[in-house]
Design an enzyme around this catalytic site. Structure first.
Site, mmCIF file in Angstrom:
data_model
loop_
_atom_site.group_PDB
_atom_site.id
_atom_site.type_symbol
_atom_site.label_atom_id
_atom_site.label_comp_id
_atom_site.label_asym_id
_atom_site.label_seq_id
_atom_site.Cartn_x
_atom_site.Cartn_y
_atom_site.Cartn_z
ATOM 1 N N GLU A 49 0.703 -0.971 0.224
ATOM 2 C CA GLU A 49 -0.091 -0.276 0.055
ATOM 3 C C GLU A 49 0.957 1.335 0.201
ATOM 4 O O GLU A 49 1.858 1.522 0.778
ATOM 5 C CB GLU A 49 -0.518 0.175 1.251
ATOM 6 N N ASP A 60 -5.956 9.039 9.437
ATOM 7 C CA ASP A 60 -4.951 8.273 9.977
ATOM 8 C C ASP A 60 -4.616 9.116 11.251
ATOM 9 O O ASP A 60 -5.194 9.852 11.504
ATOM 10 C CB ASP A 60 -3.922 8.414 8.727
#
Lengths: 264, 341
Positions: A49, A60
């Protein structure tokens, strides 16, 4: 055979009875050359990723936020990341690579233009954490009809009855969020984690990956019979940072993780 | 696509999957509440007895004379806590209570929404955490003190630009982890649906009063209704009851900071382009990669790099006109309003 590197890879792993090992790094941290070296050093990693840095990464935790911020300050851009992808593919790197990015990066580029660039650069999949099922129509329309780039769906412990609907027609694998939506929670499992993963597994027609909060292969030992693979994000960034972004450290960690994962 | 979440092509619900059920839960509770006469009665009770509504619609006589027209000022500054923000806080906090939530979180820039939220939380005995950018914590120390006096915890956010948008990011992250017992009170007409609708609903009291007050004073509707636009809560509240009155011109005033041709302004409609931030699609100040740019205004409450989705829609439809005004022009106007001629 599917015409997509992620799905081809997952089929291969399934035939061998292996679990998938997936890592996350932020593109351009500390620079694009190092990112390329870190990708190439990970021979044992099954899927990579690649995070496209965004100014406001609301899904995040602190580690990836900081990584994103530093990468932007160091000049990382979407076009720079496409360039990196192209050169990796030109060098013969065939590993499946997924872009993890926020929707505004796609909207800003123009959705169709963005998808065309993904095809040209060999981007195999997209994870867009701020694009829930209800908002995917435009992106899916642009991706439709060409298997080279697929959209990966995310589910969370609170998705409950939304899960079957989300997985209807889903491609590649399903990404299970495991700490209520945010990375870097230090391996803390959501209280009902086992039930949650079992439930997703029971309704999912595609492989189930556990993401968020994993450091070592042993962290997933309790759920090894349920999941089809593990994703390491924040911890991998911390590890790279501590090692001064030495590609050899990436190689050692991923070799060991994959070996231990296979041995679980 | 959830079509009711959209104003034309603006709005939507661009949040992580883990918040989708939460948004649905809020939407259902909100729609039910605003149709419940008991809820509305309670909301108006607190607006009257606690906030101090209604606020006057004051005829600025000398100013009117000077410009050869009649200028009325809707005095939202006279609300308890000193701004319109409390109207929305009372509405959302009553909703949170109704939903059985015990904790409140909020973001704040200048501190007005933070102070209003801390006040509402103290009033209704709820635990309150306010996220505020580190820069704003420094610039607005007095408001930090007020929030802490009211029993709220102020979290100084150190990420990105350390200002309002980063505080909003942090509030959204916390919400995604704690939505089971926590209600997020968004202060501006932004965020994922149903927030823009809720904020408008709870700020619409401004135009409801103003419309009636103007009818009483002049026996007719005003020619023009004007309000400043940051995220757009005050202005959407001021426009709300006039949107369906085609004879009333609507003007929103954006912060042009040091000028819209500099990099220091907050004029997202004059200089931005459509994009997605904080759960909604609207006009945004952004660079060519889609990274969000810093907004500047001398008014700490207006330095937000986006604008509420309904404003974007009213702009594109031509129903409302948006004009940028520089810091200098705004200061001149303030002095003109403040000092004897």
């Amino acid at each position: 055979m599917p015409n997509n590197r992620i799905e081809t890879q997952l089929n291969k792993l399934s035939e061998r009875g292996e679990k998938a090992f997936i890592t996350y790094i932020t593109a351009g941290l500390p620079d694009m050359d190092k990112t390329a070296q870190i990708i190439k050093a990970q021979e044992s990693t099954d899927i990579i990723e690649l995070g496209i840095p965004f100014s406001d990464p609301i899904a995040d935790g602190p580690v990836i936020q900081q990584a994103s911020y530093e990468a932007i300050c160091a000049g990382a851009t979407l076009s720079g990341t496409f360039k990196l992808m192209k050169s990796l593919r030109d060098e013969g790197v065939e590993k499946p690579i997924i872009f993890m990015l926020y929707y505004n990066t796609i909207v800003s580029c123009g959705i169709e233009n963005f998808v065309r660039k993904c095809h040209e650069a060999g981007v195999d999949g997209l994870i867009v954490p701020d694009l829930p099922k209800e908002e995917q129509e435009s992106l899916k329309a642009a991706l439709d009809g060409d298997d080279r780039t697929i959209l990966i769906e995310l589910v969370s412990p609170v998705s409950k009855d939304r899960v079957p609907e989300i997985l209807d027609g889903a491609r590649g694998f399903v990404y299970c969020v495991s700490a209520m939506g945010v990375t870097g929670q230090g391996g803390t499992f959501h209280s009902t984690i086992k039930e949650y993963l079992s439930y997703v597994k029971s309704v999912s027609p595609i492989p189930v990956m556990m993401g968020f909060g994993i450091r070592e292969a042993s962290d997933v030992a309790q759920v090894k019979d349920t999941i089809d693979g593990a994703i390491v994000g924040s911890h991998f960034i911390n590890l790279m940072r501590d090692a001064g972004f030495d590609p050899e450290a990436a190689r050692e960690y991923t070799d060991r993780f994959k070996k231990e994962l296979n041995a679980l | 696509m959830n079509s009711k979440a959209y104003y034309g092509e603006y709005g939507g619900q661009f949040v992580s999957e883990s918040l989708m059920n939460t948004l649905d839960e809020i939407d259902k509770a909100f729609e039910e509440a605003i149709r419940d006469p008991e809820f509305i009665k309670e909301y108006h009770y607190y607006l009257k007895q606690y906030v101090g509504r209604e606020t006057p619609l004051y005829l600025a006589e000398r100013l009117s004379e000077k410009y050869g027209t009649k200028i009325y000022l809707k005095r939202e500054d006279l609300n308890h806590t000193g701004a319109h923000k409390i109207n929305n806080v009372i509405g959302q906090i009553l909703l949170a209570k109704r939903m059985g939530k015990t904790r409140i979180i909020a973001e704040t820039g200048a501190g007005q929404h933070g102070v209003a939220t801390a006040t509402g939380a103290a009033l209704f005995n709820m635990e309150c955490t306010v996220y505020m950018g580190k820069e704003d914590v420094k610039r607005q120390a007095l408001n930090v003190m007020r929030m802490e006096m009211l029993g709220a915890t102020v979290v100084s956010v150190e990420s990105g630009s350390n200002t309002l948008k980063d505080a909003t990011n942090e509030a959204i992250r916390t919400w995604a982890k704690t939505a089971e017992d926590t209600f997020y009170i968004i202060g501006s007409a932004i965020g994922p649906y149903p927030y823009p609708k809720m904020v408008k609903e709870f700020q619409a009291v401004i135009s409801r009063e103003a419309k009636r007050q103007h009818m009483e004073a002049e026996g007719r509707l005003p020619d023009v209704v004007m309000a400043c636009v940051g995220g757009g809560s005050n202005s959407i509240g001021m426009f709300a009851d006039f949107i369906d009155e085609p004879g009333v011109e609507l003007i929103g005033v954006e912060a042009a900071g040091k000028g819209i041709d500099t990099n220091e302004h907050a004029a997202s409609m004059a200089k931005g382009r459509p994009g997605v931030l904080h759960g909604t699609r609207s006009y945004l100040l952004q660079d060519e990669d889609g990274n969000i740019q810093l907004a500047h205004s001398i008014s700490a409450g207006l330095d937000y790099p986006g604008v509420g989705p309904e404003h974007a829609y009213l702009h594109d439809m031509g129903r409302a006109k948006y004009v940028p005004i520089t810091d200098e022009e705004a200061m001149d106007a303030l002095m003109e309003l403040t000092q004897p001629p």
